[in-house]
Design an enzyme around this catalytic site. Structure first.
Site, short mmCIF file in Angstrom:
data_model
loop_
_atom_site.label_atom_id
_atom_site.label_comp_id
_atom_site.label_asym_id
_atom_site.label_seq_id
_atom_site.Cartn_x
_atom_site.Cartn_y
_atom_site.Cartn_z
N ALA A 168 -81.64 23.97 -17.00
CA ALA A 168 -80.47 24.82 -17.17
C ALA A 168 -79.29 24.16 -16.46
O ALA A 168 -79.47 23.43 -15.48
CB ALA A 168 -80.75 26.19 -16.58
N GLY A 191 -85.72 24.27 -16.92
CA GLY A 191 -85.63 24.94 -18.22
C GLY A 191 -85.94 23.99 -19.38
O GLY A 191 -86.36 24.45 -20.46
N GLU A 219 -89.57 24.16 -19.64
CA GLU A 219 -89.91 25.47 -20.19
C GLU A 219 -89.66 25.50 -21.70
O GLU A 219 -90.42 26.08 -22.46
CB GLU A 219 -89.12 26.56 -19.46
N GLU A 269 -86.82 23.56 -9.66
CA GLU A 269 -85.92 24.66 -9.26
C GLU A 269 -85.97 24.94 -7.76
O GLU A 269 -84.99 25.35 -7.15
CB GLU A 269 -86.27 25.95 -10.03
C1 HXC Z 1 -75.91 20.30 -14.84
C2 HXC Z 1 -76.69 18.16 -14.70
C3 HXC Z 1 -78.03 18.62 -14.61
C4 HXC Z 1 -78.25 20.02 -14.66
C5 HXC Z 1 -78.06 16.48 -14.49
N1 HXC Z 1 -76.75 16.83 -14.62
N2 HXC Z 1 -78.84 17.55 -14.48
N3 HXC Z 1 -75.64 18.99 -14.81
N4 HXC Z 1 -77.15 20.82 -14.76
N5 HXC Z 1 -79.45 20.57 -14.64
C6 HXC Z 1 -75.59 15.94 -14.68
C7 HXC Z 1 -75.25 15.37 -13.33
O1 HXC Z 1 -74.49 16.29 -12.57
C8 HXC Z 1 -74.45 14.14 -13.73
O2 HXC Z 1 -73.15 14.52 -14.14
C9 HXC Z 1 -75.17 13.67 -14.97
O3 HXC Z 1 -75.90 14.80 -15.48
C10 HXC Z 1 -76.16 12.56 -14.70
O4 HXC Z 1 -77.04 12.99 -13.68
P1 HXC Z 1 -77.31 12.15 -12.33
O5 HXC Z 1 -77.80 13.12 -11.31
O6 HXC Z 1 -76.14 11.31 -11.98
O7 HXC Z 1 -78.50 11.20 -12.82
P2 HXC Z 1 -79.70 10.60 -11.98
O8 HXC Z 1 -79.23 10.13 -10.63
O9 HXC Z 1 -80.40 9.64 -12.88
O10 HXC Z 1 -80.65 11.86 -11.71
C11 HXC Z 1 -81.24 12.51 -12.80
C12 HXC Z 1 -81.90 13.85 -12.35
C13 HXC Z 1 -80.84 14.68 -11.57
C14 HXC Z 1 -83.08 13.53 -11.41
C15 HXC Z 1 -82.41 14.54 -13.58
O11 HXC Z 1 -79.66 14.76 -12.38
C16 HXC Z 1 -81.29 16.07 -11.26
O12 HXC Z 1 -82.04 16.28 -10.31
N6 HXC Z 1 -80.84 17.06 -12.04
C17 HXC Z 1 -81.13 18.46 -11.80
C18 HXC Z 1 -82.48 18.80 -12.29
C19 HXC Z 1 -82.84 20.24 -12.00
O13 HXC Z 1 -82.77 20.69 -10.84
N7 HXC Z 1 -83.18 21.03 -13.07
C20 HXC Z 1 -83.49 22.41 -12.93
C21 HXC Z 1 -82.28 23.24 -13.16
S1 HXC Z 1 -82.57 24.96 -12.87
P3 HXC Z 1 -71.84 14.11 -13.30
O14 HXC Z 1 -70.70 14.60 -14.15
O15 HXC Z 1 -71.94 14.81 -12.00
O16 HXC Z 1 -71.90 12.61 -13.18
C22 HXC Z 1 -83.36 25.48 -14.26
C23 HXC Z 1 -83.72 26.92 -14.22
C24 HXC Z 1 -84.02 27.48 -15.57
O17 HXC Z 1 -83.59 24.77 -15.19
C25 HXC Z 1 -84.39 28.92 -15.42
C26 HXC Z 1 -83.99 29.79 -16.58
C27 HXC Z 1 -82.64 30.41 -16.42
#
Ligand code: HXC
Length: 258
Positions: free
Chosen positions: A65, A109, A112, A132
């Site tokens: 998400a 997500g 999921e 998360e």
């Molecule tokens: C918004 C995201 C994102 C996310 C990555 N990006 N994941 N933006 N939401 N979930 C964006 C980053 O901010 C960045 O944009 C660009 O994508 C590239 O990501 P980087 O972090 O620079 O890449 P990298 O260093 O290769 O790392 C990749 C990654 C990391 C390990 C996937 O991005 C990460 O940890 N992302 C979050 C993953 C996460 O926590 N997912 C769960 C979300 S909560 P910019 O513009 O800043 O360069 C969820 C809950 C769902 O899913 C529940 C239902 C409602």
């Protein structure tokens, strides 16, 4: 319809939805969720379409998400708008089979969403996780339930409580993905599986999918009774007559979904 965050294409009986927010690693925001639901509606209405593929890019199926969108939201806004949640329900209850073609990050997500599909083909580069916990929340799109059913309590706990990712081969060993292939081949392999499914009787495929999904909701004897009712029902289909006649005549069946 024109979409901005996804792309849709069709090749005979197989439709593909490609998540397309490369700058955000295909993070699911409100617009993408709405567009995905609308694309699924279109594919459901299309009677010639027998199987759907959902995929992302080689770098990311989806990183989950959109955290930037969620960051400012209150509990009440989350509950009242509920804008993420209809997606997992829609995919989980979609009547036609869905093949997830996974590569790169499949997180939160995004995992999921993948777990709501029916068959998962993964590139060897795929990394799956529920991170998360690292951002102070927990899975909210069915992850605690679907991951636990897929891999069992102990691995699910480890993944959900530590947020650590696992690779494609480990996911396959755990039964979390169906197949792992080289990164050049994951989409071709997904298309191959989707075409195989699409060549079978759409009626039998639909009911078989329903029955397998019920295994997660019913006890064994109720599930077997449910399966048997659907099995009887298929004896009323033209596809059953065609399939059995084709076997006896040593030819390929021509299923019509009737
Ligand atoms: C918004 C995201 C994102 C996310 C990555 N990006 N994941 N933006 N939401 N979930 C964006 C980053 O901010 C960045 O944009 C660009 O994508 C590239 O990501 P980087 O972090 O620079 O890449 P990298 O260093 O290769 O790392 C990749 C990654 C990391 C390990 C996937 O991005 C990460 O940890 N992302 C979050 C993953 C996460 O926590 N997912 C769960 C979300 S909560 P910019 O513009 O800043 O360069 C969820 C809950 C769902 O899913 C529940 C239902 C409602």
């Amino acid at each position: 319809m024109d979409y901005e965050t996804i792309a849709m294409s069709k090749d005979g009986p197989v439709g593909t939805i490609t998540l397309n927010r490369p700058g955000a690693l295909n993070a699911l925001n409100e617009q993408m969720v709405k567009e995905l639901i609308s694309a699924l509606d279109e594919f459901e209405r299309d009677a010639s379409l027998r199987c759907v593929i959902i995929t992302g890019s080689e770098r990311a199926f989806s990183a989950g998400a959109d955290i930037k969108e969620m960051a400012g939201m209150t509990a009440v806004q989350m509950a009242m708008t509920g804008h993420f949640f209809p997606l997992w329900d829609r995919v989980g209850r979609f009547p036609k089979p869905i093949v997830g073609a996974l590569s790169g990050f499949v997180l939160g997500g995004g995992l999921e969403l993948a777990m709501s599909c029916d068959i998962l083909v993964a590139s060897e580069t795929t990394q799956l996780g529920q991170p998360e916990i690292d951002i102070g929340v927990m899975p909210g799109g069915g992850g605690t339930q679907r991951l636990t059913r897929a891999v069992g309590k102990y691995k699910a706990m480890e993944m959900i409580l530590t947020g650590k990712r696992i690779g494609a081969e480990e996911a396959k060993a755990l039964g979390l993905v169906s197949r792992v292939v080289p990164k050049e081949a994951y989409l071709t392999e997904a298309r191959k599986v989707a075409s195989e499914v699409a060549s079978r009787s759409p009626v039998a495929v639909r009911l078989a999918k329903m029955a397998v999904n019920k295994a997660f909701e019913m006890g064994l004897s109720d599930g077997i009774d449910f399966e048997r009712e659907l099995f009887y029902l298929l004896f009323a289909s033209e596809d059953k007559s065609e399939g059995m006649a084709a076997f006896m005549e040593k030819r390929s069946p021509q299923f019509k979904g009737k």
